[in-house]
Design a protein around this motif. Structure first.
Motif, mmCIF file in Angstrom:
data_model
loop_
_atom_site.group_PDB
_atom_site.id
_atom_site.type_symbol
_atom_site.label_atom_id
_atom_site.label_comp_id
_atom_site.label_asym_id
_atom_site.label_seq_id
_atom_site.Cartn_x
_atom_site.Cartn_y
_atom_site.Cartn_z
ATOM 1 N N THR A 74 -8.631 4.110 7.686
ATOM 2 C CA THR A 74 -8.861 2.915 6.861
ATOM 3 C C THR A 74 -8.514 1.607 7.543
ATOM 4 O O THR A 74 -9.005 0.549 7.135
ATOM 5 C CB THR A 74 -8.029 3.010 5.574
ATOM 6 O OG1 THR A 74 -6.628 2.974 5.909
ATOM 7 C CG2 THR A 74 -8.336 4.297 4.808
ATOM 8 N N GLU A 106 -4.152 5.816 7.969
ATOM 9 C CA GLU A 106 -4.163 4.511 8.628
ATOM 10 C C GLU A 106 -5.272 4.420 9.672
ATOM 11 O O GLU A 106 -5.929 3.381 9.804
ATOM 12 C CB GLU A 106 -2.800 4.239 9.256
ATOM 13 C CG GLU A 106 -1.694 4.000 8.225
ATOM 14 C CD GLU A 106 -0.365 3.646 8.855
ATOM 15 O OE1 GLU A 106 0.477 3.048 8.170
ATOM 16 O OE2 GLU A 106 -0.156 3.990 10.040
ATOM 17 N N ILE A 154 -5.634 0.415 7.201
ATOM 18 C CA ILE A 154 -4.687 -0.157 6.236
ATOM 19 C C ILE A 154 -3.278 0.359 6.535
ATOM 20 O O ILE A 154 -3.066 1.564 6.691
ATOM 21 C CB ILE A 154 -5.076 0.228 4.797
ATOM 22 C CG1 ILE A 154 -6.444 -0.368 4.444
ATOM 23 C CG2 ILE A 154 -4.021 -0.233 3.795
ATOM 24 C CD1 ILE A 154 -7.012 0.142 3.130
ATOM 25 N N ARG A 156 -7.509 -4.121 2.806
ATOM 26 C CA ARG A 156 -6.649 -4.567 3.907
ATOM 27 C C ARG A 156 -6.369 -6.062 3.814
ATOM 28 O O ARG A 156 -5.253 -6.519 4.092
ATOM 29 C CB ARG A 156 -7.311 -4.219 5.235
ATOM 30 C CG ARG A 156 -6.471 -4.551 6.459
ATOM 31 C CD ARG A 156 -7.011 -3.884 7.713
ATOM 32 N NE ARG A 156 -8.382 -4.262 8.006
ATOM 33 C CZ ARG A 156 -9.421 -3.438 7.941
ATOM 34 N NH1 ARG A 156 -9.247 -2.177 7.566
ATOM 35 N NH2 ARG A 156 -10.635 -3.855 8.255
ATOM 36 N N HIS A 159 -3.119 0.508 -3.907
ATOM 37 C CA HIS A 159 -3.007 -0.858 -3.406
ATOM 38 C C HIS A 159 -2.524 -1.776 -4.517
ATOM 39 O O HIS A 159 -3.133 -1.867 -5.582
ATOM 40 C CB HIS A 159 -4.360 -1.357 -2.887
ATOM 41 C CG HIS A 159 -4.338 -2.797 -2.472
ATOM 42 N ND1 HIS A 159 -3.741 -3.230 -1.307
ATOM 43 C CD2 HIS A 159 -4.815 -3.925 -3.085
ATOM 44 C CE1 HIS A 159 -3.870 -4.534 -1.203
ATOM 45 N NE2 HIS A 159 -4.509 -4.999 -2.267
ATOM 46 N N ASN A 199 0.850 -1.179 0.000
ATOM 47 C CA ASN A 199 0.000 0.000 0.000
ATOM 48 C C ASN A 199 0.889 1.233 0.000
ATOM 49 O O ASN A 199 1.710 1.406 0.908
ATOM 50 C CB ASN A 199 -0.918 -0.002 1.220
ATOM 51 C CG ASN A 199 -1.823 -1.221 1.237
ATOM 52 O OD1 ASN A 199 -2.667 -1.393 0.365
ATOM 53 N ND2 ASN A 199 -1.640 -2.084 2.238
#
Length: 429
Positions: free
Chosen positions: A177, A174, A179, A346, A118, A85
């Motif tokens: 999300t 972060e 992620i 994710r 991503h 990512n």
């Protein structure tokens, strides 16, 4: 008789005849070997100089890396091995060569464009998710450039970059999300222009002519190739294109990036040293990256992983959002769609992209701007932001978006569809 040098007896008598074929061949091979070795040395030296120059161009963001290490225990875990990512940030900073014409430098900068890229473990696709500048978000306490720290606040997303730079933006993304951001790249106005010029421009298509003095943009309708300055105006213009909404602006940026990807993947760039070197020079001298990407080898590994992805598998979308309840000129995440998108990214799970549905024909009511002016563009944008909801199939799915058909007892989980586009789509905007 004498030879041409006046030696009696001719060339044979003087011992000056042509050397035997074997000796002449050995002499020729020595000269060829010497020339080849010289070329190899020159080539190696030139190659090393080019590599060193490009490698030295890249700015390493050590301060962001240090700040992220400070909060490492709070950051999300990386759940999908092999997936990456990458946060791409377009800065509106006016500092630096070539950026002064875009406004007065007040010592601050905000993220003009932010995209979470991503890359799945199999590298068969790529998904680029735009995060609106005006999206309301929880921004953590962040380290400022002067050494002080901000307090945690609920504010519009692009304030994170102004308050705490890249590290603050990454932590905000972060937290929003869930992620883990593995890498980041920051690009300013001047760098964007240089990269577009390096590949000979990018093709776009306009439904109507554009004349925008603020964006320094004047273009006829139709298909055309934009050079650096024009391209920057095209992706930044807001009120002179479409309905003036930031929604259309992000869609236009996504379409432009799709065209740029197709151009870079073409043989005209990757297999043409005359164009490839300027592109690499522009790219490496225009970006600031985390230590993991701050080398030519690091960037090469990244590019190698995505260069063969088909354009119809390079997907662009914007986070599902709607007008913020307290201020229609701001956005908030639309649930449960946003959570579903973040969960799939994710876990490195597939998702599909479909073009937005046709707009309703009714004209929305104008929205009051903060300065009291009637802003019909904002009303149009409000209508835009109600679209893009997740569309799950009502039938069983094989996991790739196709139904299993009648008689299937236990269908697998459907692959959700989000509103967006792909790099393979070319249309007028």
């Amino acid at each position: 008789m004498t030879d041409s040098a006046g030696i009696p007896g001719g060339t044979d008598a003087a011992g000056g005849g042509k050397p035997p074929n074997g000796r002449r061949r050995r002499r020729l091979l020595r000269w060829i070997g010497l020339g080849t070795g010289l070329l190899a040395v020159v080539g190696a030296g030139t190659g090393w100089w080019i590599y060193s120059k490009l490698d030295g161009n890249i700015a390493e963001d050590t301060s962001a890396a240090a700040e992220l290490r400070r909060y490492d225990k709070e950051r999300p875990l990386h759940l999908a091995g092999g997936a990456q990512n990458i946060l791409l940030i377009g800065s509106d900073s006016r500092t630096g060569a070539g950026n002064a014409p875009y406004g007065q430098d007040e010592g601050t900068q905000r993220s003009d464009t932010t995209i979470l890229l991503h890359l799945p473990a199999d590298r068969r696709s790529a998904t680029a998710v735009s995060i609106p500048r005006d999206l309301m978000a929880e921004i953590p306490a962040c380290l400022k450039a002067d050494g002080s720290r901000t307090s945690e606040q609920f504010a519009q997303f692009n304030w994170a970059f102004e308050w705490g730079g890249t590290a603050c933006t990454i932590r905000t993304v972060e937290a929003m999300t869930g992620i883990r951001v593995d890498h980041h790249m920051v690009l300013d106005f001047s760098g964007f222009k240089k990269m577009v010029d390096a590949i000979g421009g990018v093709e776009v298509c306009l439904r109507r002519p554009v004349d925008d003095a603020e964006a320094k943009l004047k273009l006829p309708a139709g298909r055309q190739t934009l050079q650096g300055e024009q391209a920057l105006g095209f992706v930044r213009a807001r009120y002179s294109l479409g309905n003036g909404s930031d929604t259309e602006r992000m869609e236009r940026q996504q379409a432009f990036l799709g065209s740029l990807v197709k151009k870079v993947q073409s043989n005209g760039v990757l297999l043409n040293p005359a164009r490839l070197y300027p592109l690499l020079d522009a790219a490496t001298s225009s970006v600031t990256t985390d230590p993991g990407l701050a080398s030519l080898r690091g960037l090469y590994e990244l590019v190698r992983g995505v260069r063969d992805i088909p354009t119809d598998q390079i997907k662009f979308l914007t986070v599902p959002r709607r007008p913020y309840a307290a201020d229609a000129n701001r956005d908030e995440l639309r649930q449960p769609d946003a959570t579903q998108l973040f969960q799939r990214l994710r876990a490195d799970q597939p998702l599909t992209i479909a073009p937005p549905a046709a707009k309703a024909t009714a004209t929305p009511a104008p929205v009051e701007r903060p300065d009291g002016a009637r802003d019909e563009a904002a009303a149009d944008e409000k209508a835009d932001r109600t679209q893009g909801s997740t569309e799950d199939s009502t039938q069983g799915s094989t996991g790739d978006g196709t139904g299993d058909g009648p008689g299937t007892a236990e269908p697998s989980t459907p692959v959700p569809t989000f509103t967006g586009t792909t790099a393979g789509v070319a249309d007028c905007r």
